[in-house]
Design a protein around this motif. Structure first.
Motif, PDB file in Angstrom:
ATOM      1  N   CYS A   1       0.832  -1.211   0.000  1.00  0.00           N
ATOM      2  CA  CYS A   1       0.000   0.000   0.000  1.00  0.00           C
ATOM      3  C   CYS A   1       0.872   1.268   0.000  1.00  0.00           C
ATOM      4  O   CYS A   1       1.874   1.322   0.711  1.00  0.00           O
ATOM      5  CB  CYS A   1      -0.906  -0.002   1.227  1.00  0.00           C
ATOM      6  SG  CYS A   1      -1.887   1.502   1.392  1.00  0.00           S
TER       7      CYS A   1
ATOM      8  N   TYR B   1       0.147   4.224   1.202  1.00  0.00           N
ATOM      9  CA  TYR B   1      -0.261   5.286   2.132  1.00  0.00           C
ATOM     10  C   TYR B   1       0.481   5.235   3.476  1.00  0.00           C
ATOM     11  O   TYR B   1       1.538   5.818   3.610  1.00  0.00           O
ATOM     12  CB  TYR B   1      -1.784   5.263   2.317  1.00  0.00           C
ATOM     13  CG  TYR B   1      -2.499   5.732   1.066  1.00  0.00           C
ATOM     14  CD1 TYR B   1      -2.461   7.061   0.676  1.00  0.00           C
ATOM     15  CD2 TYR B   1      -3.183   4.833   0.256  1.00  0.00           C
ATOM     16  CE1 TYR B   1      -3.091   7.493  -0.485  1.00  0.00           C
ATOM     17  CE2 TYR B   1      -3.820   5.258  -0.898  1.00  0.00           C
ATOM     18  CZ  TYR B   1      -3.770   6.594  -1.265  1.00  0.00           C
ATOM     19  OH  TYR B   1      -4.388   7.023  -2.408  1.00  0.00           O
TER      20      TYR B   1
ATOM     21  N   GLY C   1       2.124  -0.472   6.240  1.00  0.00           N
ATOM     22  CA  GLY C   1       2.768  -1.266   5.191  1.00  0.00           C
ATOM     23  C   GLY C   1       2.007  -2.517   4.813  1.00  0.00           C
ATOM     24  O   GLY C   1       2.579  -3.605   4.694  1.00  0.00           O
TER      25      GLY C   1
ATOM     26  N   LEU D   1      -7.079  -4.584   4.724  1.00  0.00           N
ATOM     27  CA  LEU D   1      -6.785  -3.251   4.190  1.00  0.00           C
ATOM     28  C   LEU D   1      -7.775  -2.269   4.795  1.00  0.00           C
ATOM     29  O   LEU D   1      -8.891  -2.657   5.144  1.00  0.00           O
ATOM     30  CB  LEU D   1      -6.937  -3.210   2.662  1.00  0.00           C
ATOM     31  CG  LEU D   1      -5.964  -4.003   1.793  1.00  0.00           C
ATOM     32  CD1 LEU D   1      -6.375  -3.866   0.322  1.00  0.00           C
ATOM     33  CD2 LEU D   1      -4.536  -3.528   1.985  1.00  0.00           C
TER      34      LEU D   1
ATOM     35  N   LYS E   1      -8.345   3.442   2.557  1.00  0.00           N
ATOM     36  CA  LYS E   1      -7.384   4.073   1.633  1.00  0.00           C
ATOM     37  C   LYS E   1      -6.702   3.014   0.764  1.00  0.00           C
ATOM     38  O   LYS E   1      -6.563   3.178  -0.448  1.00  0.00           O
ATOM     39  CB  LYS E   1      -6.332   4.877   2.412  1.00  0.00           C
ATOM     40  CG  LYS E   1      -6.834   6.191   2.959  1.00  0.00           C
ATOM     41  CD  LYS E   1      -5.719   7.057   3.487  1.00  0.00           C
ATOM     42  CE  LYS E   1      -5.064   6.497   4.720  1.00  0.00           C
ATOM     43  NZ  LYS E   1      -5.903   6.469   5.920  1.00  0.00           N
TER      44      LYS E   1
ATOM     45  N   PRO F   1      -5.054   2.349  10.529  1.00  0.00           N
ATOM     46  CA  PRO F   1      -6.286   1.578  10.749  1.00  0.00           C
ATOM     47  C   PRO F   1      -6.086   0.068  10.869  1.00  0.00           C
ATOM     48  O   PRO F   1      -6.765  -0.572  11.673  1.00  0.00           O
ATOM     49  CB  PRO F   1      -7.127   1.918   9.521  1.00  0.00           C
ATOM     50  CG  PRO F   1      -6.568   3.190   8.996  1.00  0.00           C
ATOM     51  CD  PRO F   1      -5.113   3.161   9.312  1.00  0.00           C
TER      52      PRO F   1
HETATM   53 FE1  SF4 Z   1      -2.656   1.278   3.555  1.00  0.00          FE
HETATM   54 FE2  SF4 Z   1      -4.631   1.404   5.314  1.00  0.00          FE
HETATM   55 FE3  SF4 Z   1      -2.824  -0.518   5.474  1.00  0.00          FE
HETATM   56 FE4  SF4 Z   1      -2.165   1.956   6.082  1.00  0.00          FE
HETATM   57  S1  SF4 Z   1      -3.628   0.678   7.182  1.00  0.00           S
HETATM   58  S2  SF4 Z   1      -0.953   0.564   4.834  1.00  0.00           S
HETATM   59  S3  SF4 Z   1      -3.367   3.123   4.614  1.00  0.00           S
HETATM   60  S4  SF4 Z   1      -4.302  -0.229   3.824  1.00  0.00           S
END
Ligand code: SF4
Length: 698
Positions: free
Chosen positions: A13, A15, A19, A46, A49, A196
């Motif tokens: 990912c 964002y 990770g 996930l 985002k 998250p």
């Molecule tokens: Fe991506 Fe969300 Fe996982 Fe962070 S918690 S790496 S933003 S999917």
């Protein structure tokens, strides 16, 4: 959806620092669906985002050709400028013309005014290899150490405290270890919003019996899972942690054997916290003395306990002191170096750990090796075959001051957006407008790019190969899933082309060549090869052998300090730089929303995420709004000594009275017009988590 995809590509990912590993489902060279993968930090999960924020590279405003500013067009934010139609302000150029112009301007300033005339911001959204190349370019091409990135706005104070006290700036244990802890302190962080998927592991730990203690001025949704939710007065962190240490000392809850074997300076700490009883600190903290005693006892008496923190701790003028206090709590109780124990600053960007490790920091070479150390400098001079500057460079906010002072005249900014992310934007944007030469490398004509002389169209994460390092020290492999649009190029290629035009003899053909060079300068990558990452997807550093997994928990026997011991560092409570008063009675804090990432350049161009949170909002307690005579959804004006913005009011019963929260991703109501640029003296991080403001209906 996934059924119509014609191929799948495994990656990570782009964002946050959790990770999460994911799989891109691609149809006709477009990502159509994203699925969680069984990575070590996400086990197929996930957040919104990672799941829906994949389409920003296809936005109509995506840069597909190099741009050069048209003569006579003033630098700065023009409200009539449309990033999807940039040719009103810029003209298209060939790569050769744009690169020649970009490099010639940098070279001219360096040769006329010396190396101190140039600075560079690299990016924590780029790969480890790109971070390595960018800092190498500044150090060997610009010939200074004026290179920094968004860690300076994020966890620089945490890193300063960790390096000082335990000799390492990374986490001592992964967040998965929370599931083995009896007690977990979460302080100054909001994981359900900012990390998250990590939050899901905290929730599961709580379900299995781990006692979560949430310490925060603001109520957070994780409080619903907490054994204790303690809300303290904003800015009183040091008082609270010292009072907890006082309880641990007074009630002899410390681990005498651990302290004797692994630490130094405990006697001084004991004496220092002696007067800071819970009763003495309670008025400053706004927490009852018995409550302070209870949480100190819970943490100290646990068999295994961990501390996690975020930017509510780090983004203060006393951010380093805040982190020192948390480190002292762990050292005094021996809650470090064993499974289910440790210290974990939750890192923000997907690669802020890796970019920092790779040396995008002005005072250290890669792996946090001081630039002032002659022996270390000599090793990098040999590796790079060039003399290196021995003085630490300037940090993000210091660079803006140096531009105003006329010292720094040119910049190369790759993938960062200081025209939105820096504190006191009027000052920062004024600095960008003063630059004699600015080169910006990005995906879009960002707010920062609107100040540029040359804009270089770069690569989105899903368009390139490269490694990234998450908050758990897990180095992971990202892979190109879709082709670059138009004439856009990989970031590593662009940096190399600039380097060549500055006279550097670079011949990398692929990021794996760069990774191979990194291993020669970074012992943290020992036993981790490109091939191994390609095969295993993820390896944690430090890693003891080519065929062994990396270490999830570190420092069980000794710390990487000169003595092998950790150091206690006593701290003195200090007021915020800009305390509230009758004229400015409300505390402003800034941060992120679940749906949007940092300055919004990616997520506001992701259709689902933008639909979920389409407009600028400020959040405050229902009573606070009622006092202003406002209803939720009505416009609210927020003013500080530096500027004012107007945005939509939203209530949250978890917000304390006397505080307002503003996300910093909305250019139409840019939170950083308001924020205070005062810096922590050690980490040089601005006080984003406390500015005195006033609110009004409009
Ligand atoms: Fe991506 Fe969300 Fe996982 Fe962070 S918690 S790496 S933003 S999917």
């Amino acid at each position: 959806d996934s059924a119509c995809a014609d191929r799948k590509v495994d990656s990570v990912c782009p964002y946050c620092g959790v990770g999460c590993q994911l799989t891109y489902h691609v149809k006709q060279d477009r990502i159509v669906f994203v699925e969680g993968r069984n990575g070590p930090s996400n086990e197929n999960r996930l957040c919104v985002k990672g799941r829906f924020g994949f389409d920003y590279p296809n936005h109509p405003s995506r840069l597909t050709v190099p741009l050069i500013r048209r003569e006579g067009v003033p630098k700065g934010l023009d409200p009539d400028f449309d990033p999807a139609k940039p040719f009103s302000h810029f003209r298209a150029a060939s790569w050769d013309e744009a690169l020649d112009l970009a490099a010639a301007g940098l070279r001219r300033l360096r040769d006329t005014h010396g190396p101190d005339a140039l600075a560079g911001f690299g990016s924590a959204k780029c790969s480890n290899e790109e971070a390595w190349l960018f800092q190498k370019l500044v150090r060997t091409g610009f010939r200074s150490n004026h290179v920094d990135h968004c860690t300076r706005l994020c966890h620089a104070s945490s890193v300063a405290a960790l390096i000082e006290c335990i000799g390492s700036g990374a986490v001592t244990a992964s967040f998965m270890q929370a599931q083995q802890a009896d007690v977990v302190i979460l302080t100054g962080c909001n994981p359900t919003v900012n990390h998250p998927v990590a939050a899901t592991y905290f929730k599961q730990a709580a379900k299995r019996g781990t006692k979560l203690i949430v310490l925060d001025p603001r109520g957070i949704t994780m409080g619903a899972y907490a054994h204790r939710m303690v809300r303290f007065t904003p800015g009183s962190d040091v008082s609270l942690f010292n009072a907890m240490l006082n309880v641990i000392v007074t009630e002899q809850l410390y681990d005498e054997d651990y302290i004797a074997a692994h630490t130094e300076g405990f006697e001084a700490l004991k004496a220092h916290v002696a007067p800071m009883t819970p009763e003495a600190m309670s008025p400053a903290c706004g927490v009852a003395a018995e409550e302070i005693r209870d949480i100190a006892r819970l943490y100290a008496k646990a068999e295994r306990a961990m501390i996690f923190w975020g930017m509510g701790i780090s983004q203060h003028t006393h951010g380093t002191d805040n982190a020192r206090g948390l480190i002292s709590l762990a050292l005094a109780t021996g809650h470090i170096g064993r499974p289910g124990t440790g210290l974990h600053p939750l890192r923000g960007q997907n690669n802020v750990q890796g970019a920092s490790d790779a040396g995008l920091i002005p005072m250290v070479f890669p792996d946090y090796q001081p630039v002032g150390n002659a022996q270390i400098r000599a090793a990098f001079e040999e590796l790079w075959n060039t003399p290196l500057h021995d003085k630490p460079g300037l940090t993000v906010v210091e660079i803006m001051h140096a531009i105003h002072a006329g010292t720094i005249r040119g910049m190369y900014i790759q993938g960062e957006n200081p025209a939105m992310s820096d504190p006191d934007l009027a000052h920062a944007r004024g600095a960008l407008a003063m630059l004699e030469h600015l080169v910006v490398q990005d995906l879009f004509v960002t707010e920062t790019a609107q100040f540029a002389d040359v804009i270089l169209p770069a690569s989105a994460w899903a368009e390139k190969d490269g490694t990234v390092t998450n908050t758990n020290r897990q180095v992971q492999m990202g892979r190109a899933a879709v082709p670059l649009p138009g004439d856009a190029r990989p970031d590593w290629w662009i940096i190399q082309e600039i380097a060549r035009r500055l006279g550097l003899d670079w011949h990398y053909t692929h990021p794996r060549d760069v990774f191979a060079e990194m291993k020669r300068g970074m012992h943290s990558l020992d036993h981790i090869s490109w091939e191994r990452l390609d095969a295993e997807q993820s390896v944690t550093y430090p890693c003891p052998a080519d065929d062994a997994p990396g270490l999830d928990v570190v420092f069980g026997d000794r710390f990487p300090t000169a003595s092998g011991r950790a150091r206690f560092r006593p701290t003195v409570p200090l007021p915020p730089d800009e305390p509230i008063d009758d004229a400015w009675p409300t505390v402003l804090i800034t941060g992120r929303q679940l749906e949007h990432w940092h300055t919004g350049s990616m997520t506001r161009r992701a259709a689902v995420l933008d639909a979920l949170e389409p407009a600028a909002v400020a959040t405050l307690a229902p009573g606070e709004l009622a006092r202003l005579g406002l209803e939720p959804g009505e416009p609210l004006a927020i003013e500080t000594r530096r500027g004012s913005i107007t945005l939509t009011a939203r209530t949250d019963p978890l917000m304390p009275e006397g505080m307002v929260f503003v996300p910093f991703c909305y250019v139409e109501a840019a939170a950083n017009m308001l924020t205070n640029p005062a810096l922590d003296p050690y980490g040089k991080i601005p006080e984003f988590k406390y500015a005195a403001c006033r609110l009004s209906a409009c």
